[in-house]
Scaffold this motif. Structure first.
Motif, PDB file in Angstrom:
ATOM      1  N   SER A 158       0.805  -1.221   0.000  1.00 51.65           N
ATOM      2  CA  SER A 158       0.000   0.000   0.000  1.00 51.65           C
ATOM      3  C   SER A 158       0.844   1.280   0.000  1.00 51.65           C
ATOM      4  O   SER A 158       0.298   2.370   0.025  1.00 51.65           O
ATOM      5  N   ARG A 159       2.159   1.154  -0.058  1.00 50.95           N
ATOM      6  CA  ARG A 159       3.022   2.339   0.040  1.00 50.95           C
ATOM      7  C   ARG A 159       4.067   2.358  -1.076  1.00 50.95           C
ATOM      8  O   ARG A 159       4.646   1.337  -1.423  1.00 50.95           O
TER       9      ARG A 159
ATOM     10  N   LEU B 116       3.866   7.943  -0.538  1.00 52.90           N
ATOM     11  CA  LEU B 116       2.419   7.934  -0.688  1.00 52.90           C
ATOM     12  C   LEU B 116       1.891   6.602  -0.179  1.00 52.90           C
ATOM     13  O   LEU B 116       2.342   5.539  -0.603  1.00 52.90           O
TER      14      LEU B 116
ATOM     15  N   ILE C 179      -1.546   4.484   0.087  1.00 55.48           N
ATOM     16  CA  ILE C 179      -2.911   4.409  -0.431  1.00 55.48           C
ATOM     17  C   ILE C 179      -3.749   3.659   0.591  1.00 55.48           C
ATOM     18  O   ILE C 179      -3.529   2.475   0.844  1.00 55.48           O
ATOM     19  N   THR C 180      -4.698   4.379   1.185  1.00 56.49           N
ATOM     20  CA  THR C 180      -5.484   3.820   2.293  1.00 56.49           C
ATOM     21  C   THR C 180      -6.884   3.377   1.881  1.00 56.49           C
ATOM     22  O   THR C 180      -7.568   2.715   2.654  1.00 56.49           O
TER      23      THR C 180
ATOM     24  N   ARG D 236     -10.089   7.076  -4.633  1.00 53.75           N
ATOM     25  CA  ARG D 236      -8.807   6.742  -4.002  1.00 53.75           C
ATOM     26  C   ARG D 236      -8.536   7.738  -2.899  1.00 53.75           C
ATOM     27  O   ARG D 236      -8.701   8.951  -3.088  1.00 53.75           O
TER      28      ARG D 236
ATOM     29  N   SER E 142      -5.446   8.751  -0.300  1.00 44.84           N
ATOM     30  CA  SER E 142      -4.017   8.558  -0.077  1.00 44.84           C
ATOM     31  C   SER E 142      -3.550   9.524   1.002  1.00 44.84           C
ATOM     32  O   SER E 142      -4.114  10.598   1.178  1.00 44.84           O
TER      33      SER E 142
END
Length: 192
Positions: free
Chosen positions: A86-87, A161, A163-164, A171, A173
């Motif tokens: 996710s990063r 970044l 991304i959550t 999206r 982020s």
């Protein structure tokens, strides 16, 4: 929404992540002056977007401002490395300033609000004939000019970044400076 993220590994979901994303909201302090300038009566933020291409591991952040005489566009290109599902670690390479896109006629609103008072711009609009000729001459001179490319120095070029939240339309982020909420270009969310 972040707590119910339907995509557990956003960086690996390339079919969802790739594409052009339009900024809906940010709490990123470095964008606030730009957004404040875009709230003035004669300058508007036309768009702020981010294009992601996972195959080339590249990102392009773009902004277009619209004024009475021209649209001004600039962007920053970057590459990224995957650090987790996710990063990503982002390395900005260069800024690009496009030649202004001169409008065929001066685009002034009928009136503006200044400190709570409506001021008519119709007297100004009536006297713009000679200025429009000058704008047309400038447009002919700069059309076809290449964009100005500016290297981004090393001390300001690195970012990250996280991304959550990611689905087919939205999206969320987080980066080293703020929260970003974006909608995919063409999404029905942009019509609301």
């Amino acid at each position: 929404m972040e707590a119910v993220n339907p995509t557990r590994a956003p960086i690996e979901a390339t079919q969802l992540l790739d594409g052009n994303w339009i900024l809906l909201y940010t709490a990123f302090s470095e964008l606030l002056p730009l957004l404040a300038a875009g709230a003035t009566p004669l300058l508007k933020v036309k768009s702020i977007s981010q294009s992601i291409d996972t195959a080339s591991q590249s990102i392009v952040n773009s902004t277009t401002l619209s004024g009475p005489f021209a649209d001004l566009s600039f962007s920053a290109s970057a590459t990224f490395e995957v650090r987790s599902p996710s990063r990503i670690q982002v390395e900005f390479k260069e800024g690009i300033v496009q030649p202004p896109e001169i409008k065929p006629s001066v685009d002034l609103p009928a009136d503006i609000d200044v400190f709570g008072q409506r001021i008519s711009l119709s007297p100004v609009q009536q006297s713009l004939g000679p200025l429009q000729d000058l704008v047309a001459n400038i447009s002919r001179t700069i059309s076809g000019q290449p964009p100005l490319k500016i290297p981004i120095p090393g001390n300001r070029s690195s970012s990250w970044l996280l991304i959550t939240y990611l689905d087919e339309d939205l999206r969320i982020s987080r980066g080293d400076g703020g929260l970003f909420v974006l909608a995919r270009q063409g999404s029905p969310l942009l019509e609301q």
